[in-house]
Motif scaffolding. Structure first.
Motif, mmCIF file in Angstrom:
data_model
loop_
_atom_site.group_PDB
_atom_site.id
_atom_site.type_symbol
_atom_site.label_atom_id
_atom_site.label_comp_id
_atom_site.label_asym_id
_atom_site.label_seq_id
_atom_site.Cartn_x
_atom_site.Cartn_y
_atom_site.Cartn_z
ATOM 1 N N GLY A 76 0.895 -1.101 -0.015
ATOM 2 C CA GLY A 76 0.062 0.069 -0.019
ATOM 3 C C GLY A 76 0.692 1.227 0.046
ATOM 4 N N GLY A 77 2.126 1.171 -0.327
ATOM 5 C CA GLY A 77 2.949 2.315 -0.467
ATOM 6 C C GLY A 77 2.356 3.475 -1.373
ATOM 7 N N LEU A 78 2.741 4.670 -1.008
ATOM 8 C CA LEU A 78 2.465 5.898 -1.659
ATOM 9 C C LEU A 78 3.799 6.336 -1.956
ATOM 10 C CD1 LEU A 78 0.525 8.047 -2.851
ATOM 11 C CD2 LEU A 78 0.576 9.108 -0.603
ATOM 12 N N ASP A 79 4.138 6.601 -3.371
ATOM 13 C CA ASP A 79 5.299 7.115 -3.509
ATOM 14 C C ASP A 79 5.198 8.752 -3.537
ATOM 15 O OD1 ASP A 79 7.598 8.182 -5.644
ATOM 16 O OD2 ASP A 79 7.853 6.250 -5.458
ATOM 17 N N LEU A 80 6.534 9.271 -2.912
ATOM 18 C CA LEU A 80 6.569 10.746 -2.923
ATOM 19 C C LEU A 80 6.069 11.402 -4.249
ATOM 20 C CD1 LEU A 80 6.937 13.241 -0.918
ATOM 21 C CD2 LEU A 80 9.305 12.962 -1.642
ATOM 22 N N ALA A 81 6.612 10.857 -5.369
ATOM 23 C CA ALA A 81 6.184 11.279 -6.721
ATOM 24 C C ALA A 81 4.677 11.464 -6.689
ATOM 25 C CB ALA A 81 6.873 10.644 -7.558
ATOM 26 N N ASP A 82 3.712 10.812 -6.126
ATOM 27 C CA ASP A 82 2.494 10.932 -6.255
ATOM 28 C C ASP A 82 1.722 11.726 -5.040
ATOM 29 O OD1 ASP A 82 2.584 9.062 -8.464
ATOM 30 O OD2 ASP A 82 2.518 7.297 -7.048
ATOM 31 N N THR A 83 2.698 12.541 -4.707
ATOM 32 C CA THR A 83 2.078 13.460 -3.731
ATOM 33 C C THR A 83 2.040 14.839 -4.119
ATOM 34 O OG1 THR A 83 3.984 13.765 -2.469
ATOM 35 C CG2 THR A 83 2.466 12.053 -1.877
ATOM 36 N N VAL A 84 1.282 16.017 -3.379
ATOM 37 C CA VAL A 84 1.633 17.315 -3.790
ATOM 38 C C VAL A 84 1.532 18.027 -2.534
ATOM 39 C CG1 VAL A 84 0.474 17.354 -5.970
ATOM 40 C CG2 VAL A 84 -0.774 17.868 -3.948
ATOM 41 N N LEU A 85 2.226 19.044 -2.360
ATOM 42 C CA LEU A 85 2.203 19.810 -1.270
ATOM 43 C C LEU A 85 1.523 21.264 -1.493
ATOM 44 C CD1 LEU A 85 3.922 19.917 1.615
ATOM 45 C CD2 LEU A 85 5.652 20.776 0.799
ATOM 46 N N THR A 86 0.466 21.540 -0.333
ATOM 47 C CA THR A 86 -0.127 22.829 -0.525
ATOM 48 C C THR A 86 0.103 23.671 0.725
ATOM 49 O OG1 THR A 86 -1.998 21.574 0.404
ATOM 50 C CG2 THR A 86 -1.865 21.497 -1.764
ATOM 51 N N HIS A 87 -0.217 24.823 0.359
ATOM 52 C CA HIS A 87 -0.287 26.033 1.460
ATOM 53 C C HIS A 87 -1.645 26.390 1.774
ATOM 54 C CE1 HIS A 87 0.343 30.132 3.019
ATOM 55 N NE2 HIS A 87 1.275 29.601 3.581
ATOM 56 N N ASP A 88 -1.860 26.475 3.090
ATOM 57 C CA ASP A 88 -3.120 27.078 3.732
ATOM 58 C C ASP A 88 -2.966 28.506 4.210
ATOM 59 O OD1 ASP A 88 -5.257 27.996 5.256
ATOM 60 O OD2 ASP A 88 -5.689 25.947 5.963
ATOM 61 N N PRO A 89 -3.438 29.614 3.499
ATOM 62 C CA PRO A 89 -2.885 30.925 3.561
ATOM 63 C C PRO A 89 -3.682 31.303 4.817
ATOM 64 C CG PRO A 89 -4.556 30.659 1.818
ATOM 65 C CD PRO A 89 -4.028 29.421 2.069
ATOM 66 N N ASP A 90 -4.690 30.856 5.356
ATOM 67 C CA ASP A 90 -5.262 31.118 6.663
ATOM 68 C C ASP A 90 -4.348 30.859 7.878
ATOM 69 O OD1 ASP A 90 -7.280 32.597 5.162
ATOM 70 O OD2 ASP A 90 -8.588 30.590 5.093
ATOM 71 N N GLN A 91 -3.995 29.644 7.831
ATOM 72 C CA GLN A 91 -3.460 28.976 8.669
ATOM 73 C C GLN A 91 -1.991 29.375 8.992
ATOM 74 O OE1 GLN A 91 -4.643 27.720 11.401
ATOM 75 N NE2 GLN A 91 -6.668 27.198 11.223
ATOM 76 N N GLY A 92 -1.436 29.368 7.432
ATOM 77 C CA GLY A 92 0.085 29.505 7.243
ATOM 78 C C GLY A 92 0.906 28.065 7.567
#
Length: 846
Positions: free
Chosen positions: A629-645
């Motif tokens: 069930g591994g998830l490769d780092l290449a299959d992820t995204v990184l997002t920013h929450d501007p309200d919480q920082g």
């Protein structure tokens, strides 16, 4: 921003309770018999009386000297008496002073002279008695320590820890030899009063676990050995095709690195630790080779050789293996036995025999010990001997470990890793054979841990490294932005050799915030990050567990660790599925309602890390062992929450990924790109002062020319810091050349009384704590010392060494008789408990 409230400061005690149990009774360290202890006290008391009489008698002699200017012989006698008093010796006459001196000095002086003579005699008699007792002790103690080698559990553990010593040192026949005595002392004290898991020196169990039948012992080979075997297979034309391979990740580098950046792995081993050093470097030399293949995927040997081309593609392939541009994918999965998997891989492989030719024609060497057939045999032998280790006796263990070391050296040379010298070979985890009480079921213990958690919480703060990660992200992708290449983003931050002033400032700021965390304790974190959590390592002092259940105990806080479970995950295979289920429930409760994945690095080479993996489906980074069930780092995204920082790692559907670091190696040892990902997983710094652990930089002000005492601190039944003394090494009462045992022990007793130390302490070396000192920032495990034992003091002198500037002496609390756990024979066993605490997320309080 929420203010602290009972809801934010009250922790939940969660998950299983792990207990680590000493392998020998604490009585094994009864180095000083009661008669000797009384003799030390009597001799010290006599010396104290003599010392108290000295000033007055010196003054009396000083007064008498000018009165005898006309009586030169008598004046010389008084001067001799003055010198004798100064040297703490008997006066130069018998019981009665010369008649003329008595007449001049008067009746009071005669009484003082007589008192001094009596005091000197008492000291001499007490010292002679003590000398005789200590001589008997010195003859008896080596044999008593060596007798533990007759206990199968202790001897079998010692065979793993020090096989060369047991093989060549002959400790049973010559226990009094200096090296044997120090080594015996070291391992007996480790098994009796320390609680660092290792074979039967310290066993582990789950406190209050339901009745079951966990494996009594689990033995296995080091993961680094499997990695060496795989590297040998990859370098042989006849076996390289058994494996899959991955290419070093290549990412755009921008104007300063137009050919891009590449993440190069390098296997490193030093002493007992093996790891992978990942370096982000400019890809000028690598880009032409890597561009020939599809990125971020596994490759077979045939496809690689076809892409490499040339007259000898295998030679090119092997050169790229050596540079790290190509790496073999571990053939085992998380939770599997690495060496066993390699043995199965080779089980049905045919080994062609070479009669002519060389490496270029793809044929194999004829000698079975030099080719794949020989390697297959060695792998099978290693697998079988490691599995049999749990049932093996002392001699068989010594021979097995000796063979494993020789095998590892051969494999390292064949794998092209001549400098890879790992001390990791064979391991054994052993379950405690005692019924371990459920101390968390005692209401008072739970209440004390809860109150401890309330006091700790304002000191758990969000790391400034998390701020750097957020700042770097928003600078690259904007507020509210999304990064579709998380690895590329992290690689761009962590280029090898680049100055990183913001990272350095963040580390300094984290150190400063330990004293005044303030609002940082309540900053929000994203959905991928752990909540504030801590593993509390503590001991109980009581007269048995009935006293604990009655609330009559002292709880001593040893130290804190990250609380998502990494400290205890490695014991899952030993303690069984029930334990793993309870630990998994704790981890998942830290990310309620979210899919949670484990983050563990170096699983393909480091044993502690690989044993810690497999509790959850993994997030897979380059180089790591595959998992179900591994998830490769290449299959992820990184997002920013501007309200919480804050930042969140998400899968391609946009669902947040809970990221639990479950490894045992502290993340600050990771290379920069992986350390930043670990900070995303657990952004909390535990700056709580409510434990006995002292960071190196915390003792600078106490490093003085005099002994600096530090009092015991705590609240109620809880001790958060033991009494301690920072001592210049020169002030220690260590043995001197030509000095008798009695003189050494009595100096130590005077030192102990002067500074208020207990008889037994743990000693920490502080060398390396000061700027410019060798080994700066290092620490060594403490040494148990009895200040009433001549042997213990001589071991301390050897252990401290000439480079030590200061030491920290800490009271042994609980003392050896105050551990409440008892074994089947009634012996007292040292025990340390690990409880997991977690708090609500700050953003949930908003």
């Amino acid at each position: 921003m929420p203010a602290p409230s009972p809801g934010t400061t009250t922790p939940e005690i969660s998950g299983p309770l792990v207990t680590r149990v000493g392998g020998l009774p604490t009585e094994s360290l009864d180095l000083v018999p009661a008669a000797t202890r009384r003799a030390v006290a009597e001799a010290a008391d006599a010396r104290a009386v003599r010392e108290s009489l000295r000033p007055a008698l010196e003054d009396l002699c000083f007064t008498l000297v000018p009165l005898l200017d006309d009586e030169v012989p008598l004046r010389r006698t008084v001067l001799a008496a003055k010198r004798a008093v100064h040297r703490l010796r008997a006066l130069p006459w018998g019981d009665d002073p010369p008649a003329r001196l008595a007449e001049v000095a008067g009746p009071g002086a005669a009484e003082a002279f007589a008192g001094w003579q009596a005091a000197v005699r008492r000291c001499e008699e007490a010292t002679r008695r003590l000398d005789a007792l200590l001589a008997g002790d010195r003859a008896a103690v080596p044999a008593a320590l060596a007798a533990h080698l007759a206990e199968p559990g202790f001897a079998r553990a010692a065979a793993l820890a020090a096989p060369d010593w047991l093989r060549h040192g002959r400790p049973r026949r010559r226990p009094a030899e200096s090296r044997n005595l120090r080594t015996l002392y070291s391992y007996v004290s480790r098994a009796a009063v320390k609680t660092s898991p290792f074979s039967t020196l310290t066993t582990v169990g789950e406190g209050g676990a339901p009745a079951g039948a966990p494996a009594a012992a689990h033995s296995y080979a080091a993961t680094a050995l499997a990695q060496l075997a795989v590297r040998c297979l990859a370098r042989e034309p006849g076996t390289a095709g058994l494996l899959r391979y991955r290419l070093a990740p290549l990412r755009p580098g921008g104007p300063e690195a137009p050919a891009g950046l590449v993440l190069l792995p390098e296997l490193v081993a030093d002493g007992g630790l093996a790891w992978r050093l990942d370096r982000v470097v400019e890809a000028d030399h690598a880009a032409p080779w890597l561009a020939r293949f599809a990125p971020d995927g596994d490759h077979g040997l045939d496809g690689l050789l076809a892409g490499l081309g040339g007259s000898d593609p295998f030679r090119r392939f092997r050169r790229l293996l050596d540079t790290g541009l190509i790496s073999p994918v571990p053939p085992w999965r998380r939770g599997e036995d690495p060496v066993g998997t390699v043995a199965e891989l080779l089980a049905d492989h045919p080994y062609p025999r070479r009669t002519t030719g060389g490496p270029r024609d793809g044929t194999l060497p004829a000698a079975p010990d030099a080719g794949p057939a020989g390697l297959a045999t060695e792998v099978r032998e290693l697998r079988d001997s490691a599995a049999a280790l749990a049932a093996a006796g002392e001699e068989e263990r010594v021979e097995t470990l000796t063979r494993a070391r020789a095998t590892a050296r051969r494999w390292a040379r064949r794998a092209g890793l001549d400098r890879f010298e790992s001390g990791e070979m064979l391991y054994e985890d052993v379950a405690a054979d005692l019924a371990l009480p459920a101390v968390l079921d005692v209401p008072e213990v739970r209440a004390d841990l809860t109150e401890l958690g309330r006091r700790m919480r304002p000191f758990l703060f969000r790391s400034h490294l998390y701020d750097v990660l957020v700042d770097r992200f928003t600078a690259a992708y904007g507020s509210g932005g999304t990064c579709a290449d998380v690895l590329g983003f992290l690689m761009g931050i962590a280029v090898d050799g680049d100055s990183q002033p913001d990272l350095d400032r963040a580390a300094v700021a984290d150190r400063a915030a330990r004293e005044t965390a303030g609002e940082r304790a309540w900053l929000p974190v994203g959905p991928s990050s752990a909540p504030p959590a801590a593993a509390v390592l503590f001991q109980l002092a009581a007269n048995g567990f009935p006293a604990v259940r009655a609330g009559d105990y002292r709880l001593v806080v040893n130290q804190f660790n990250p609380g998502t479970g990494g400290l205890v995950t490695r014991f899952g295979p030993l303690l069984g599925e029930g334990f793993r289920d309870r630990l998994r429930a704790h981890v998942q409760a830290c990310w309620p309602g979210r899919a949670c994945r484990e983050l563990v690095l170096w699983t393909e080479v480091n044993t502690a890390q690989s044993r810690s993996a497999g509790l959850l489906p993994p997030l897979l980074l380059p180089g790591e062992t595959p998992g179900d069930g591994g998830l490769d780092l290449a299959d992820t995204v990184l997002t920013h929450d501007p309200d919480q920082g804050t930042l969140a790692l998400r899968d391609r559907t946009g669902a947040p990924v809970g990221l639990a670091y479950l490894g045992l190696v502290p993340p600050h040892l990771f290379p920069p790109f992986a350390r930043l990902l670990a900070v995303l997983a657990d952004p909390w710094v535990n700056g709580s002062p409510h434990s006995d652990y002292v960071l190196p930089f915390a003792l600078q002000e106490q490093r003085r020319d005099e002994v600096v005492p530090m009092p015991r601190t705590g609240f109620g039944r809880v001790t958060t810091s033991r009494a301690a003394w920072v001592v210049p090494a020169a002030a220690l009462p260590l043995p001197r050349p030509g000095e008798s045992d009695a003189e050494t022990v009595l100096r130590a007793e005077e030192f102990r009384r002067t500074h208020g130390l207990p008889e037994e302490v743990f000693v920490h070396r502080l060398t390396g704590f000061g700027p410019g000192e060798p080994g700066a920032g290092t620490d060594r495990k403490p040494l148990w010392v009895s200040l009433t034992s001549a042997l213990s003091l001589s071991v301390l002198a050897q252990w401290a060494g000439p480079a030590t500037g200061h030491l920290r002496l800490v009271e042994a609390l609980p003392d050896r008789s105050a551990h409440p756990l008892r074994d089947g024979a009634g012996g007292t066993r040292a025990a340390e408990h690990i409880s997991l605490l977690r708090w609500r997320r700050p953003e949930e309080e908003a």
